[in-house]
Design a protein around this motif. Structure first.
Motif, PDB file in Angstrom:
ATOM      1  N   GLY A 267       0.808  -1.212   0.000  1.00  0.00           N
ATOM      2  CA  GLY A 267       0.000   0.000   0.000  1.00  0.00           C
ATOM      3  C   GLY A 267       0.843   1.263   0.000  1.00  0.00           C
ATOM      4  N   THR A 268       1.934   1.263   0.752  1.00  0.00           N
ATOM      5  CA  THR A 268       2.802   2.441   0.794  1.00  0.00           C
ATOM      6  C   THR A 268       3.400   2.747  -0.572  1.00  0.00           C
ATOM      7  OG1 THR A 268       3.353   2.064   3.128  1.00  0.00           O
ATOM      8  CG2 THR A 268       4.851   3.444   1.858  1.00  0.00           C
ATOM      9  N   LEU A 269       3.903   1.727  -1.248  1.00  0.00           N
ATOM     10  CA  LEU A 269       4.517   1.927  -2.559  1.00  0.00           C
ATOM     11  C   LEU A 269       3.476   2.346  -3.598  1.00  0.00           C
ATOM     12  CD1 LEU A 269       7.012  -1.070  -2.569  1.00  0.00           C
ATOM     13  CD2 LEU A 269       7.478   1.335  -2.033  1.00  0.00           C
ATOM     14  N   LEU A 270       2.308   1.706  -3.555  1.00  0.00           N
ATOM     15  CA  LEU A 270       1.244   2.074  -4.480  1.00  0.00           C
ATOM     16  C   LEU A 270       0.747   3.493  -4.197  1.00  0.00           C
ATOM     17  CD1 LEU A 270      -0.827   1.405  -6.691  1.00  0.00           C
ATOM     18  CD2 LEU A 270      -2.284   0.413  -4.902  1.00  0.00           C
ATOM     19  N   GLY A 271       0.532   3.796  -2.923  1.00  0.00           N
ATOM     20  CA  GLY A 271       0.073   5.137  -2.565  1.00  0.00           C
ATOM     21  C   GLY A 271       1.062   6.207  -2.938  1.00  0.00           C
ATOM     22  N   GLY A 272       2.366   5.912  -2.790  1.00  0.00           N
ATOM     23  CA  GLY A 272       3.385   6.885  -3.175  1.00  0.00           C
ATOM     24  C   GLY A 272       3.381   7.162  -4.668  1.00  0.00           C
ATOM     25  N   LYS A 273       3.201   6.115  -5.470  1.00  0.00           N
ATOM     26  CA  LYS A 273       3.164   6.295  -6.922  1.00  0.00           C
ATOM     27  C   LYS A 273       1.937   7.082  -7.344  1.00  0.00           C
ATOM     28  CE  LYS A 273       3.659   3.697 -11.243  1.00  0.00           C
ATOM     29  NZ  LYS A 273       3.860   2.358 -11.850  1.00  0.00           N
ATOM     30  N   MET A 274       0.778   6.761  -6.760  1.00  0.00           N
ATOM     31  CA  MET A 274      -0.454   7.470  -7.096  1.00  0.00           C
ATOM     32  C   MET A 274      -0.407   8.917  -6.614  1.00  0.00           C
ATOM     33  SD  MET A 274      -3.268   4.498  -6.218  1.00  0.00           S
ATOM     34  CE  MET A 274      -4.685   5.532  -6.618  1.00  0.00           C
ATOM     35  N   ALA A 275       0.283   9.147  -5.488  1.00  0.00           N
ATOM     36  CA  ALA A 275       0.336  10.494  -4.915  1.00  0.00           C
ATOM     37  C   ALA A 275       1.133  11.473  -5.766  1.00  0.00           C
ATOM     38  CB  ALA A 275       0.929  10.431  -3.512  1.00  0.00           C
ATOM     39  N   VAL A 309      -7.523 -12.299   5.341  1.00  0.00           N
ATOM     40  CA  VAL A 309      -7.578 -11.654   4.019  1.00  0.00           C
ATOM     41  C   VAL A 309      -7.832 -10.163   4.186  1.00  0.00           C
ATOM     42  CG1 VAL A 309      -8.835 -11.529   1.835  1.00  0.00           C
ATOM     43  CG2 VAL A 309      -8.367 -13.765   2.891  1.00  0.00           C
ATOM     44  N   PHE A 310      -8.696  -9.820   5.119  1.00  0.00           N
ATOM     45  CA  PHE A 310      -9.060  -8.418   5.319  1.00  0.00           C
ATOM     46  C   PHE A 310      -8.072  -7.688   6.228  1.00  0.00           C
ATOM     47  CE2 PHE A 310     -12.926 -10.868   4.373  1.00  0.00           C
ATOM     48  CZ  PHE A 310     -13.159 -10.323   3.114  1.00  0.00           C
ATOM     49  N   VAL A 311      -7.261  -8.453   6.977  1.00  0.00           N
ATOM     50  CA  VAL A 311      -6.104  -7.858   7.636  1.00  0.00           C
ATOM     51  C   VAL A 311      -5.144  -7.330   6.573  1.00  0.00           C
ATOM     52  CG1 VAL A 311      -4.053  -8.344   9.042  1.00  0.00           C
ATOM     53  CG2 VAL A 311      -6.279  -9.266   9.723  1.00  0.00           C
ATOM     54  N   LEU A 312      -4.947  -8.138   5.513  1.00  0.00           N
ATOM     55  CA  LEU A 312      -4.073  -7.743   4.403  1.00  0.00           C
ATOM     56  C   LEU A 312      -4.576  -6.478   3.714  1.00  0.00           C
ATOM     57  CD1 LEU A 312      -1.660  -8.633   2.506  1.00  0.00           C
ATOM     58  CD2 LEU A 312      -3.406  -9.714   1.095  1.00  0.00           C
ATOM     59  N   THR A 313      -5.862  -6.446   3.366  1.00  0.00           N
ATOM     60  CA  THR A 313      -6.397  -5.283   2.649  1.00  0.00           C
ATOM     61  C   THR A 313      -6.472  -4.052   3.544  1.00  0.00           C
ATOM     62  OG1 THR A 313      -8.676  -5.982   3.133  1.00  0.00           O
ATOM     63  CG2 THR A 313      -7.708  -6.720   1.055  1.00  0.00           C
ATOM     64  N   ALA A 314      -6.726  -4.244   4.837  1.00  0.00           N
ATOM     65  CA  ALA A 314      -6.730  -3.100   5.751  1.00  0.00           C
ATOM     66  C   ALA A 314      -5.339  -2.485   5.846  1.00  0.00           C
ATOM     67  CB  ALA A 314      -7.213  -3.532   7.136  1.00  0.00           C
ATOM     68  N   GLY A 315      -4.311  -3.330   5.919  1.00  0.00           N
ATOM     69  CA  GLY A 315      -2.944  -2.816   5.956  1.00  0.00           C
ATOM     70  C   GLY A 315      -2.573  -2.057   4.699  1.00  0.00           C
ATOM     71  N   ALA A 316      -2.999  -2.580   3.541  1.00  0.00           N
ATOM     72  CA  ALA A 316      -2.666  -1.934   2.265  1.00  0.00           C
ATOM     73  C   ALA A 316      -3.356  -0.591   2.119  1.00  0.00           C
ATOM     74  CB  ALA A 316      -3.055  -2.862   1.112  1.00  0.00           C
ATOM     75  N   THR A 317      -4.649  -0.550   2.393  1.00  0.00           N
ATOM     76  CA  THR A 317      -5.403   0.686   2.172  1.00  0.00           C
ATOM     77  C   THR A 317      -5.035   1.762   3.185  1.00  0.00           C
ATOM     78  OG1 THR A 317      -7.235  -0.298   3.432  1.00  0.00           O
ATOM     79  CG2 THR A 317      -7.333  -0.458   1.041  1.00  0.00           C
ATOM     80  N   ALA A 318      -4.809   1.368   4.437  1.00  0.00           N
ATOM     81  CA  ALA A 318      -4.423   2.348   5.449  1.00  0.00           C
ATOM     82  C   ALA A 318      -3.057   2.940   5.141  1.00  0.00           C
ATOM     83  CB  ALA A 318      -4.425   1.703   6.832  1.00  0.00           C
ATOM     84  N   SER A 319      -2.114   2.104   4.737  1.00  0.00           N
ATOM     85  CA  SER A 319      -0.757   2.586   4.462  1.00  0.00           C
ATOM     86  C   SER A 319      -0.697   3.449   3.206  1.00  0.00           C
ATOM     87  CB  SER A 319       0.198   1.399   4.320  1.00  0.00           C
ATOM     88  OG  SER A 319       0.274   0.680   5.525  1.00  0.00           O
ATOM     89  N   ALA A 320      -1.568   3.191   2.234  1.00  0.00           N
ATOM     90  CA  ALA A 320      -1.570   3.989   1.009  1.00  0.00           C
ATOM     91  C   ALA A 320      -2.008   5.423   1.268  1.00  0.00           C
ATOM     92  CB  ALA A 320      -2.489   3.344  -0.030  1.00  0.00           C
ATOM     93  N   LEU A 321      -2.706   5.643   2.377  1.00  0.00           N
ATOM     94  CA  LEU A 321      -3.170   6.999   2.694  1.00  0.00           C
ATOM     95  C   LEU A 321      -2.023   7.942   3.046  1.00  0.00           C
ATOM     96  CD1 LEU A 321      -6.276   6.203   4.932  1.00  0.00           C
ATOM     97  CD2 LEU A 321      -6.316   7.366   2.723  1.00  0.00           C
ATOM     98  N   SER A 322      -0.977   7.412   3.689  1.00  0.00           N
ATOM     99  CA  SER A 322       0.038   8.284   4.284  1.00  0.00           C
ATOM    100  C   SER A 322       0.813   9.139   3.282  1.00  0.00           C
ATOM    101  CB  SER A 322       1.003   7.457   5.132  1.00  0.00           C
ATOM    102  OG  SER A 322       1.825   8.299   5.907  1.00  0.00           O
ATOM    103  N   PRO A 323       1.425   8.562   2.220  1.00  0.00           N
ATOM    104  CA  PRO A 323       2.154   9.432   1.287  1.00  0.00           C
ATOM    105  C   PRO A 323       1.249  10.424   0.575  1.00  0.00           C
ATOM    106  CG  PRO A 323       2.039   7.170   0.459  1.00  0.00           C
ATOM    107  CD  PRO A 323       1.565   7.134   1.871  1.00  0.00           C
ATOM    108  N   ALA A 324       0.004  10.028   0.281  1.00  0.00           N
ATOM    109  CA  ALA A 324      -0.926  10.953  -0.377  1.00  0.00           C
ATOM    110  C   ALA A 324      -1.288  12.112   0.538  1.00  0.00           C
ATOM    111  CB  ALA A 324      -2.187  10.208  -0.813  1.00  0.00           C
ATOM    112  N   MET A 325      -1.538  11.821   1.814  1.00  0.00           N
ATOM    113  CA  MET A 325      -1.856  12.881   2.759  1.00  0.00           C
ATOM    114  C   MET A 325      -0.660  13.791   2.984  1.00  0.00           C
ATOM    115  SD  MET A 325      -5.033  12.810   3.558  1.00  0.00           S
ATOM    116  CE  MET A 325      -4.776  14.191   4.648  1.00  0.00           C
ATOM    117  N   GLN A 326       0.559  13.233   2.946  1.00  0.00           N
ATOM    118  CA  GLN A 326       1.761  14.056   3.113  1.00  0.00           C
ATOM    119  C   GLN A 326       1.840  15.097   2.000  1.00  0.00           C
ATOM    120  OE1 GLN A 326       4.313  13.018   5.500  1.00  0.00           O
ATOM    121  NE2 GLN A 326       5.810  14.590   5.047  1.00  0.00           N
ATOM    122  N   VAL A 327       1.574  14.672   0.768  1.00  0.00           N
ATOM    123  CA  VAL A 327       1.606  15.596  -0.362  1.00  0.00           C
ATOM    124  C   VAL A 327       0.525  16.669  -0.204  1.00  0.00           C
ATOM    125  CG1 VAL A 327       1.221  15.797  -2.851  1.00  0.00           C
ATOM    126  CG2 VAL A 327       2.637  13.953  -1.953  1.00  0.00           C
TER     127      VAL A 327
END
Length: 408
Positions: A267-275, A309-327
């Protein structure tokens, strides 16, 4: 890989980017270990300290409150200091707080040590992210931020499970010894591998504090706090849910934390690219996906294999928020990059405290621990409803893309 530092330094030298970013990411890794391991060791902590589970959750909140308090104060105070020096000094304070946690004799002193440990958290991430984005160049700043944050996700993947396992076979306080060592190593590597990254010439405490006047900054903080709080209503009590409700063997708690960490890294890497180009869109989509993940985890909690399975998706979606919010935060107050960047982690740790309190409230109201992620999903849904009007959609989206060169 190297990037010329000449546009920002009179020396005209080139510096290796990867070692510098890895040194900064190690500090993020140390922070992630302390932030996420305590949840997995919460049963041992409350037994050793002689308190109940809701009081144990406040240990998590104490650290988070330290982040909320320390991030803006320390970021503003260090506004004129070289980013490398800022990062090094903040990690020294972080190490000292954890050294105190090793020897805290009772619950009250442990709360104090956790609070002190949290003070440098947000300001460190701000200084580290600004240094990394400066070295990588404006066109890749979102990815540079995500590389630093990948240390945090790496802690969720490897550090927290390993420290949890270590705490289970030795003593739960061994986690504080490990973090003290990691923080001390970070200080050494930052001064060895990271070049000087001077603050902007016009930087000042007053200029940094002027960012507090930005309405966009506060709107983004509100979205970050409410949108992210729900995940901590899950993560704080994840050990109890998977073991007590799902019937999972307690020895597999590190595995569950590692699953969350796998999602966090992706999620972090994906969120950083999208951000890089679409930070607002990224935030809205990820909060929606996080809401669904929390609700589905709660509903499937009696079957721990399925709920993972939803532990995995929760970790991905929550972590993707951080780089986008930083920007978004830095673009909302470009005259105050250090303060705005620190507010990212201040907001997320305010969400951390809020999520732990929500979970404690659910338990104190007499509901089962499996209800905590459902309460978290409801809170995240509120964040989603607020995100579109508060973030301003296309207007901020254009400013986020256009404002790349305006930030440090």
């Amino acid at each position: 890989m190297t990037f010329s530092f000449a546009p920002r330094s009179a020396s005209g030298r080139t510096y290796p980017l990867i070692p510098a970013v890895l040194a900064l990411a190690l500090g993020a890794f140390a922070i992630g270990v302390t932030e996420f391991t305590i949840m997995g060791l919460l049963p041992q902590a409350v037994e050793d300290l002689g308190v109940d589970l809701p009081s144990g959750g406040i240990l998590i909140s104490a650290y988070a409150i330290g982040v909320v308090v320390g991030a803006p104060i320390l970021a503003a105070a260090l506004a004129t200091l070289d980013r490398r020096m800022s990062a090094g000094l903040l990690m020294v304070l972080f190490a000292l707080g954890h050294f105190g946690s090793i020897f805290a004799p009772d619950y009250t002193s442990m709360l104090a040590a956790r609070f002190i440990s949290g003070l440098p958290h947000g300001a460190y991430f701000s200084a580290a992210a600004l240094a990394a984005s400066h070295l990588a160049g404006p066109a890749r700043r979102g990815q540079a931020i995500s590389w630093v944050l990948a240390g945090l996700s790496g802690a969720m993947l490897v550090g927290a499970p390993a420290a949890t396992w270590l705490g289970q076979i030795t003593h739960w306080r061994s986690m504080f010894i490990l973090v003290t060592v990691l923080a001390s190593l970070t200080v050494l590597l930052v001064f060895l591998l990271v070049p000087r990254v001077p603050a902007p010439e016009n930087a000042s405490i007053r200029r940094e504090l002027s960012g507090l006047k930005s309405a966009g900054l506060w709107k983004a903080i509100i979205v970050a706090v409410i949108g992210f709080a729900g995940v901590f209503a899950l993560y704080t009590y994840i050990a109890e849910i998977t073991v007590q409700v799902g019937g999972m063997p307690a020895s597999l708690i590190p595995l569950v934390l590692a699953i969350y960490g796998v999602g966090g890294v992706a999620g972090t890497l994906l969120g950083g690219k999208m951000a890089n180009t679409r930070p607002v869109f990224t935030v809205i989509v990820m909060i929606a996906a996080l809401t669904a993940s929390l609700a589905l985890f709660g509903l499937t909690s009696p079957w721990w294999i399925l709920s993972c399975v939803f532990v995995l998706t929760a970790g991905a979606t929550a972590s993707a928020l951080s780089p986008a919010m930083q920007v978004i935060l830095v673009d909302s107050a470009p005259q105050s990059p250090q303060l705005a960047g620190a507010f990212n982690h201040s907001a997320f740790n305010m969400a951390n405290a809020m999520g732990a309190w929500i979970g404690a409230g659910v338990l104190q109201a007499g509901f089962g621990v499996q209800v905590t992620p459902l309460a978290g999903a409801a809170v995240a849904a509120v964040g989603l409803v607020l995100a579109v009007p508060l973030l301003g959609g296309r207007r901020i989206q254009r400013r986020s893309t256009r404002g790349v060169k305006a930030t440090d």
